[in-house]
Motif scaffolding. Structure first.
Motif, mmCIF file in Angstrom:
data_model
loop_
_atom_site.group_PDB
_atom_site.id
_atom_site.type_symbol
_atom_site.label_atom_id
_atom_site.label_comp_id
_atom_site.label_asym_id
_atom_site.label_seq_id
_atom_site.Cartn_x
_atom_site.Cartn_y
_atom_site.Cartn_z
ATOM 1 N N HIS A 282 0.800 -1.228 0.000
ATOM 2 C CA HIS A 282 0.000 0.000 0.000
ATOM 3 C C HIS A 282 0.833 1.278 0.000
ATOM 4 C CE1 HIS A 282 -2.985 -2.883 1.967
ATOM 5 N NE2 HIS A 282 -3.463 -2.604 0.767
ATOM 6 N N VAL A 283 2.125 1.139 -0.330
ATOM 7 C CA VAL A 283 3.008 2.295 -0.159
ATOM 8 C C VAL A 283 2.582 3.503 -1.013
ATOM 9 C CG1 VAL A 283 4.764 1.667 -1.878
ATOM 10 C CG2 VAL A 283 5.445 2.865 0.199
ATOM 11 N N ASN A 284 1.900 3.241 -2.124
ATOM 12 C CA ASN A 284 1.479 4.356 -2.982
ATOM 13 C C ASN A 284 0.019 4.757 -2.804
ATOM 14 O OD1 ASN A 284 3.902 4.941 -4.351
ATOM 15 N ND2 ASN A 284 3.679 3.018 -5.486
ATOM 16 N N SER A 285 -0.650 4.229 -1.793
ATOM 17 C CA SER A 285 -2.073 4.568 -1.635
ATOM 18 C C SER A 285 -2.214 5.984 -1.075
ATOM 19 C CB SER A 285 -2.750 3.552 -0.714
ATOM 20 O OG SER A 285 -2.286 3.727 0.597
ATOM 21 N N GLY A 286 -3.430 6.545 -1.195
ATOM 22 C CA GLY A 286 -3.670 7.927 -0.754
ATOM 23 C C GLY A 286 -3.592 8.065 0.758
ATOM 24 N N SER A 287 -3.678 9.324 1.216
ATOM 25 C CA SER A 287 -3.612 9.576 2.667
ATOM 26 C C SER A 287 -4.968 10.053 3.169
ATOM 27 C CB SER A 287 -2.611 10.681 2.991
ATOM 28 O OG SER A 287 -1.438 10.505 2.289
ATOM 29 N N GLN A 288 -5.274 9.745 4.400
ATOM 30 C CA GLN A 288 -6.457 10.292 5.066
ATOM 31 C C GLN A 288 -6.054 11.653 5.648
ATOM 32 O OE1 GLN A 288 -9.320 8.466 4.964
ATOM 33 N NE2 GLN A 288 -8.081 7.035 3.758
ATOM 34 N N SER A 289 -7.055 12.561 5.817
ATOM 35 C CA SER A 289 -6.685 13.901 6.285
ATOM 36 C C SER A 289 -5.982 13.851 7.645
ATOM 37 C CB SER A 289 -7.919 14.799 6.337
ATOM 38 O OG SER A 289 -8.885 14.177 7.164
ATOM 39 N N GLU A 290 -6.380 12.880 8.492
ATOM 40 C CA GLU A 290 -5.750 12.837 9.829
ATOM 41 C C GLU A 290 -4.312 12.317 9.780
ATOM 42 O OE1 GLU A 290 -8.449 11.236 8.878
ATOM 43 O OE2 GLU A 290 -8.380 9.105 9.432
ATOM 44 N N GLU A 291 -3.885 11.863 8.600
ATOM 45 C CA GLU A 291 -2.500 11.382 8.494
ATOM 46 C C GLU A 291 -1.541 12.490 8.048
ATOM 47 O OE1 GLU A 291 -2.779 6.723 7.298
ATOM 48 O OE2 GLU A 291 -3.281 8.137 5.702
ATOM 49 N N ILE A 292 -2.110 13.634 7.691
ATOM 50 C CA ILE A 292 -1.271 14.715 7.173
ATOM 51 C C ILE A 292 -0.701 15.522 8.338
ATOM 52 C CG2 ILE A 292 -1.322 16.845 5.798
ATOM 53 C CD1 ILE A 292 -3.345 15.431 3.982
ATOM 54 N N PHE A 293 0.631 15.561 8.424
ATOM 55 C CA PHE A 293 1.250 16.261 9.552
ATOM 56 C C PHE A 293 2.611 16.831 9.137
ATOM 57 C CE2 PHE A 293 4.262 16.050 13.148
ATOM 58 C CZ PHE A 293 3.704 17.072 13.897
ATOM 59 N N ASP A 294 2.849 18.079 9.537
ATOM 60 C CA ASP A 294 4.137 18.731 9.265
ATOM 61 C C ASP A 294 4.886 18.951 10.571
ATOM 62 O OD1 ASP A 294 3.341 18.864 6.662
ATOM 63 O OD2 ASP A 294 4.027 20.942 6.382
ATOM 64 N N TYR A 295 6.186 18.756 10.536
ATOM 65 C CA TYR A 295 7.003 18.934 11.744
ATOM 66 C C TYR A 295 8.174 19.871 11.437
ATOM 67 C CZ TYR A 295 10.437 17.988 15.355
ATOM 68 O OH TYR A 295 11.350 18.143 16.362
ATOM 69 N N ALA A 296 8.359 20.893 12.287
ATOM 70 C CA ALA A 296 9.478 21.841 12.095
ATOM 71 C C ALA A 296 10.642 21.431 13.011
ATOM 72 C CB ALA A 296 9.027 23.256 12.418
ATOM 73 N N HIS A 297 11.807 21.233 12.412
ATOM 74 C CA HIS A 297 12.984 20.805 13.192
ATOM 75 C C HIS A 297 13.465 21.887 14.155
ATOM 76 C CE1 HIS A 297 13.935 16.977 11.362
ATOM 77 N NE2 HIS A 297 13.892 17.481 10.146
ATOM 78 N N VAL A 298 13.924 21.456 15.329
ATOM 79 C CA VAL A 298 14.541 22.359 16.303
ATOM 80 C C VAL A 298 15.868 21.724 16.712
ATOM 81 C CG1 VAL A 298 14.309 23.397 18.606
ATOM 82 C CG2 VAL A 298 12.264 23.011 17.195
ATOM 83 N N PRO A 299 16.996 22.472 16.656
ATOM 84 C CA PRO A 299 18.281 21.873 17.029
ATOM 85 C C PRO A 299 18.231 21.219 18.408
ATOM 86 C CG PRO A 299 18.648 23.977 15.964
ATOM 87 C CD PRO A 299 17.148 23.843 16.131
ATOM 88 N N GLY A 300 18.812 20.020 18.506
ATOM 89 C CA GLY A 300 18.843 19.270 19.770
ATOM 90 C C GLY A 300 17.631 18.365 19.951
ATOM 91 N N TYR A 301 16.575 18.615 19.178
ATOM 92 C CA TYR A 301 15.335 17.832 19.317
ATOM 93 C C TYR A 301 15.289 16.664 18.327
ATOM 94 C CZ TYR A 301 13.075 20.883 22.671
ATOM 95 O OH TYR A 301 12.752 21.558 23.817
#
Ligand SMILES: O=C(O)CCC(=O)C(=O)O
Ligand SMILES: [Fe+2]
Length: 378
Positions: A282-301
């Motif tokens: 299923h690697v190419n299947s679509g995403s559900q809206s609740e699976e969409i997430f962005d993460y901003a990197h912070v040094p040390g984290y």
């Protein structure tokens, strides 16, 4: 940009063919499932071997009881026969070349900060992280972690001084590579820049990082993908900015669990975007809206996620971003995966299909009951 996930096939260059099952007669002895840790294995360093002597020493703990008392040469022959079935000649050749490549680096590169090459927890981690790992409970981990989206854990991990030292070690290694005109292997097929930390001496330290710090956490949060049995890793740094990589396409990692820690320096952009966890099918299947997430990197984290959690990195729009990536793998999980088709405990699409099947079956049962009710009322 294509959103087709790409499995970085060449990963650290160690792509194993599907292991063929050893064709032992049913009466022949087999390897033990778990190592015999009380057994003191022989040393094979002095023998002319086509596999690394350490492999024989490690494998010896898995020998059946009947083999353990046999002469060293008999054990060697038994183990070699097994290894030959798992590593075809092309693969053996590649491993040998990679061993020589590492040897060449280790005997020529002068490390800058020798302290980095052994695990020194007090100089590496922030206090809260150390405390949580020493308590080793779900509660202690939750106390220092956020889970901003299911299966994605973020937490403060490295001390600023450790990040600085590691950055300067990487820089020192890259300067040596340039001065010596040494042709280095990049971390995987997706990066033009970055370096494999395992190749210039940090393998033992990173192994310790995985075994003593990442595996206890993964055992709690990712048991369904072999989090408790992580037993090998691929450790590298990725680099973005001017004269470096800009972004990273949508992909899945060649890992069960991935640790991604931002080392610095100063940058804008470079956010990770996640789109749900998927199995091969299923690697190419679509995403559900609740699976969409962005993460901003912070040094040390750090961010900790399943390797099969589809993701990519947006463009680093200014400055210079360097992250340490540890792809942690479980050989037990990989072996078991071959005999399974349903991964609904971690694949979003398998779970969706399973629920759909259950819904249909409940619907059909209801219909049948109604039909029987109708018949008996007649
Ligand atoms: O750039 C990043 O932070 C992500 C890197 C990554 O996903 C990878 O190397 O597998
Ligand atoms: Fe990745």
């Amino acid at each position: 940009m294509s959103l087709e996930p790409r499995t970085p096939a060449a990963a650290n260059g160690v792509v194993l063919e599907e292991p063929k099952r050893p064709a032992f007669a049913s009466s022949s002895p087999r390897l033990r499932l778990n190592p015999n840790n009380d057994h003191n294995p022989d040393n094979y360093d002095d023998m002319q071997l086509d596999f690394s002597p350490e492999i024989f020493t490690s494998l010896e703990r898995y020998l059946p009881a009947s083999m353990l008392g046999k002469p060293r040469y008999d054990k060697f022959k038994f183990m070699r026969e097994i290894l030959l079935k798992y590593f075809p000649p092309g693969e053996r050749n590649r491993i040998q070349k990679h061993r020589e490549y590492r040897q060449k680096i280790i005997s020529n590169y002068q490390p800058l900060h020798r302290g980095l090459y052994s695990m020194q927890p007090a100089a590496t981690f922030v206090t809260a992280f150390l405390k949580a790992v020493s308590e080793n409970t779900q509660e202690s981990f939750r106390r220092i972690m956020s889970e901003p989206s299911p299966g994605i854990f973020a937490f403060e991990m490295f001390q600023p001084r450790f990040c600085e030292l590691l950055l300067s070690e990487v820089e020192n290694f890259e300067n040596w590579v340039n001065e010596a005109k040494f042709k280095i292997m990049r971390p995987n097929t997706m990066n033009k820049y970055g370096a494999v930390l395992d190749d210039f001496g940090l393998e033992t330290m990173l192994d310790k990082l995985m075994e003593s710090f990442i595996r206890p956490i993964s055992k709690v949060f990712f048991p369904e993908v072999g989090g408790a049995t992580l037993d090998s890793h691929h450790g590298f740094v990725v680099e973005y900015g001017d004269n470096r990589d800009v972004d990273l396409g949508f992909h899945v990692d060649d890992s069960e669990v991935t640790l991604n820690v931002c080392l610095g320096k100063q940058f804008t952009g470079g956010e990770l975007y996640f789109r749900g966890t998927r199995c091969d099918k299923h690697v190419n299947s679509g995403s559900q809206s609740e699976e969409i997430f962005d993460y901003a990197h912070v040094p040390g984290y750090a961010v900790l996620h399943r390797g099969r959690h589809r993701h990519g990195a947006r463009a680093t729009t200014s400055g210079h971003r360097i992250n340490l990536i540890l792809w942690c793998r479980s050989s037990v999980f990989r072996e078991m995966k071959k005999y399974r088709k349903d991964f609904s405990s971690w694949c979003g699409e398998c779970l969706h299909e399973k629920k759909e099947r259950q819904r249909k079956s409940i619907g059909a049962t209801k219909q049948e009951l109604l039909r029987r009710d109708g018949e008996s009322a007649l």
